[in-house]
Each structure stands twice: as structure tokens, then as C-alpha cells.
Design an enzyme around this catalytic site. Structure first.
Site, PDB file in Angstrom:
ATOM      1  N   HIS A 210       8.812   3.359   8.521  1.00  0.00           N
ATOM      2  CA  HIS A 210       8.684   2.506   9.694  1.00  0.00           C
ATOM      3  C   HIS A 210       7.469   2.956  10.503  1.00  0.00           C
ATOM      4  CE1 HIS A 210       9.971  -0.226  12.812  1.00  0.00           C
ATOM      5  NE2 HIS A 210       9.695   0.720  13.692  1.00  0.00           N
TER       6      HIS A 210
ATOM      7  N   GLU B 146      22.399   0.486  10.909  1.00  0.00           N
ATOM      8  CA  GLU B 146      21.662   0.257  12.153  1.00  0.00           C
ATOM      9  C   GLU B 146      20.168   0.093  11.840  1.00  0.00           C
ATOM     10  OE1 GLU B 146      20.486   2.597  16.230  1.00  0.00           O
ATOM     11  OE2 GLU B 146      21.927   3.519  14.876  1.00  0.00           O
TER      12      GLU B 146
ATOM     13  N   SER C 298       0.830  -1.214   0.000  1.00  0.00           N
ATOM     14  CA  SER C 298       0.000   0.000   0.000  1.00  0.00           C
ATOM     15  C   SER C 298       0.868   1.269   0.000  1.00  0.00           C
ATOM     16  CB  SER C 298      -0.973   0.000   1.176  1.00  0.00           C
ATOM     17  OG  SER C 298      -0.310   0.151   2.402  1.00  0.00           O
TER      18      SER C 298
ATOM     19  N   ASN D  47      13.395   4.331   4.019  1.00  0.00           N
ATOM     20  CA  ASN D  47      12.520   3.309   4.574  1.00  0.00           C
ATOM     21  C   ASN D  47      11.379   3.991   5.316  1.00  0.00           C
ATOM     22  OD1 ASN D  47      11.673   0.663   5.374  1.00  0.00           O
ATOM     23  ND2 ASN D  47      12.569   1.030   7.403  1.00  0.00           N
TER      24      ASN D  47
HETATM   25  C1  GRF Z   1       3.931  -0.582   6.738  1.00  0.00           C
HETATM   26  O1  GRF Z   1       3.290  -0.419   7.957  1.00  0.00           O
HETATM   27  C2  GRF Z   1       5.353  -0.106   6.813  1.00  0.00           C
HETATM   28  O2  GRF Z   1       5.529   0.974   7.675  1.00  0.00           O
HETATM   29  C3  GRF Z   1       6.072  -1.306   7.372  1.00  0.00           C
HETATM   30  O3  GRF Z   1       5.444  -2.416   6.771  1.00  0.00           O
HETATM   31  C4  GRF Z   1       4.105  -2.055   6.384  1.00  0.00           C
HETATM   32  C5  GRF Z   1       4.008  -2.310   4.922  1.00  0.00           C
HETATM   33  O4  GRF Z   1       2.717  -2.120   4.413  1.00  0.00           O
HETATM   34  N1  GRF Z   1       7.495  -1.201   7.125  1.00  0.00           N
HETATM   35  P1  GRF Z   1       2.481  -1.991   2.853  1.00  0.00           P
HETATM   36  O5  GRF Z   1       3.079  -3.245   2.206  1.00  0.00           O
HETATM   37  O6  GRF Z   1       3.144  -0.748   2.369  1.00  0.00           O
HETATM   38  O7  GRF Z   1       1.006  -1.960   2.684  1.00  0.00           O
END
Ligand code: GRF
Length: 197
Positions: free
Chosen positions: A111, A145, A15, A109
Site C-alpha cells: 500500500h 479490514e 511494476s 498487500n
Molecule cells: C502501487 O502504488 C501499489 O502500492 C498500489 O497500487 C500501485 C500498483 O502499481 N497498491 P503497480 O501495478 O505495481 O505498478
């Protein structure tokens, strides 16, 4: 100005990848999404990317004898796409320092927590268990890290009474979809500025 070439790495639903692809359709957006790579052949996000005419590539980590061998194949593909930027979007693999080093300052990334709080997995569950009243998400540069690189953007959401990890995750995800395209654009504009001087 020339658009920054970005690749997105996924492992599942995708997503966040979709929000990046959608944002990049705007004429003024500084980056184009040129490829989507998954380490899992069954990642849902691949179908969407392919339907949008974006190059998709599966590099199945189970087919490689070591993390180094997988990263070598991944690195080779990313290089072949002449990318300026790589965005990890739910990419569930640790990367080797060699690959991270190659993309230093050019790999992002997302998170699902307000880093440095809750690096790693099960962030929503941990936030609720600790009685946090504020939670959120972070876009950061990838360094060796885990979830520890320089922060580009964050968004906060409240933790509400009665929240479950699922309800909280949904509230955070909305914000993820908003800040990831924004953060990628910020980094892309910085790269554009560097290459035009
Ligand atoms: C998201 O919550 C992202 O922050 C985490 O993994 C999830 C991935 O969701 N790293 P999607 O595949 O982007 O829907």
C-alpha cells in the site's frame, strides 16, 4: 530448502509484480513466482509475466454476477496452483471475507502510504494536501479490514516542497519495489521454517 510457491494478483501496470519476479530469480530467494492473475484482461503486467515464462490467468470480474462468484473462481484457481502465498500488487478489488480467511497469514498487500495513515485511494494527493513531510509505503498481511492487517515492512520517503502526487508517487514506488521483495522473502522464510519442523 523447498521454495515457497507464490502467486501475484494484479490489475494494471504490474511494476511491483516485476520487482517480485526479478527478486525471485536469485538462487537464494525463498519463493518462486508460479503464476500471475489479473482481473482485467488488459493489465499491462500480464505481458511481462508471460514473457518470463510465468503462468498467467485472466479472471475478468465483469463476467461474474457477484463478488462471491468472482472470488469463488479466483479461489479455485489459486488452489489449483498449490500456492503457499499470495501477493496483491496493485490488485484493485475488494476480496470477500471467505477468501481472505482462507489465506489468513499468507496473503500480502503493498500500500502506498505509511499505514495506518491514508488507507484507501489517492494516498499521495492526501498526504500533500495535509502538509505531510514524511510519506512512504507499507507491506502488510491482508485481513478483512481494508489496508488494516499486521504490518510486515515500511519505508519512508520525504515529501519535498513542490511535490505533486506524481513526483511523490514515483519516489514512493522506488521504495515499494525495494521492500515488497524483502517482505515476501521474510514471510516465505517463516513459512519454510514452519513446514520444516
Ligand atoms: C502501487 O502504488 C501499489 O502500492 C498500489 O497500487 C500501485 C500498483 O502499481 N497498491 P503497480 O501495478 O505495481 O505498478
Amino acid at each position: 530448502m523447498k521454495k515457497i510457491r507464490a502467486g501475484v494478483l494484479i490489475s494494471g501496470r504490474g511494476s511491483n509484480m516485476m520487482s517480485l519476479i526479478e527478486a525471485a530469480r536469485a538462487p537464494g530467494y525463498p519463493a518462486e513466482i508460479v503464476c500471475v492473475v489479473s482481473n482485467r484482461p488488459d493489465a499491462k503486467g500480464l505481458e511481462y509475466a508471460a514473457a518470463q515464462g510465468i503462468a498467467t490467468k485472466v479472471i475478468d470480474h465483469t463476467a461474474f454476477a457477484s463478488r462471491e462468484a468472482f472470488d469463488a473462481a479466483l479461489g479455485h484457481y489459486l488452489r489449483s496452483q498449490k500456492l503457499d502465498l499470495v501477493a496483491l500488487a496493485g490488485f484493485m478489488r475488494f476480496l470477500t471475507p471467505a477468501l481472505i480467511g482462507e489465506w489468513q497469514g499468507r496473503m500480502l498487500n503493498i500500500h502506498p502510504s505509511l499505514l495506518p495513515l491514508y488507507p484507501g485511494l489517492r494516498t499521495h494527493e492526501r498526504a500533500i494536501a495535509e502538509g505531510a513531510t514524511v510519506h512512504g509505503c507499507t507491506v502488510h498481511l491482508v485481513t478483512a479490514e481494508l489496508d488494516g492487517g499486521p504490518i510486515i515492512l515500511q519505508a519512508e520517503v520525504p515529501v519535498l516542497a513542490g511535490d505533486t502526487p506524481e513526483t511523490l508517487a514515483a519516489r514512493v514506488l522506488k521504495e515499494e519495489h525495494r521492500i515488497y521483495p524483502e517482505a515476501l522473502a521474510m514471510v516465505a522464510r517463516q513459512l519454510q521454517a514452519k513446514t520444516s519442523t
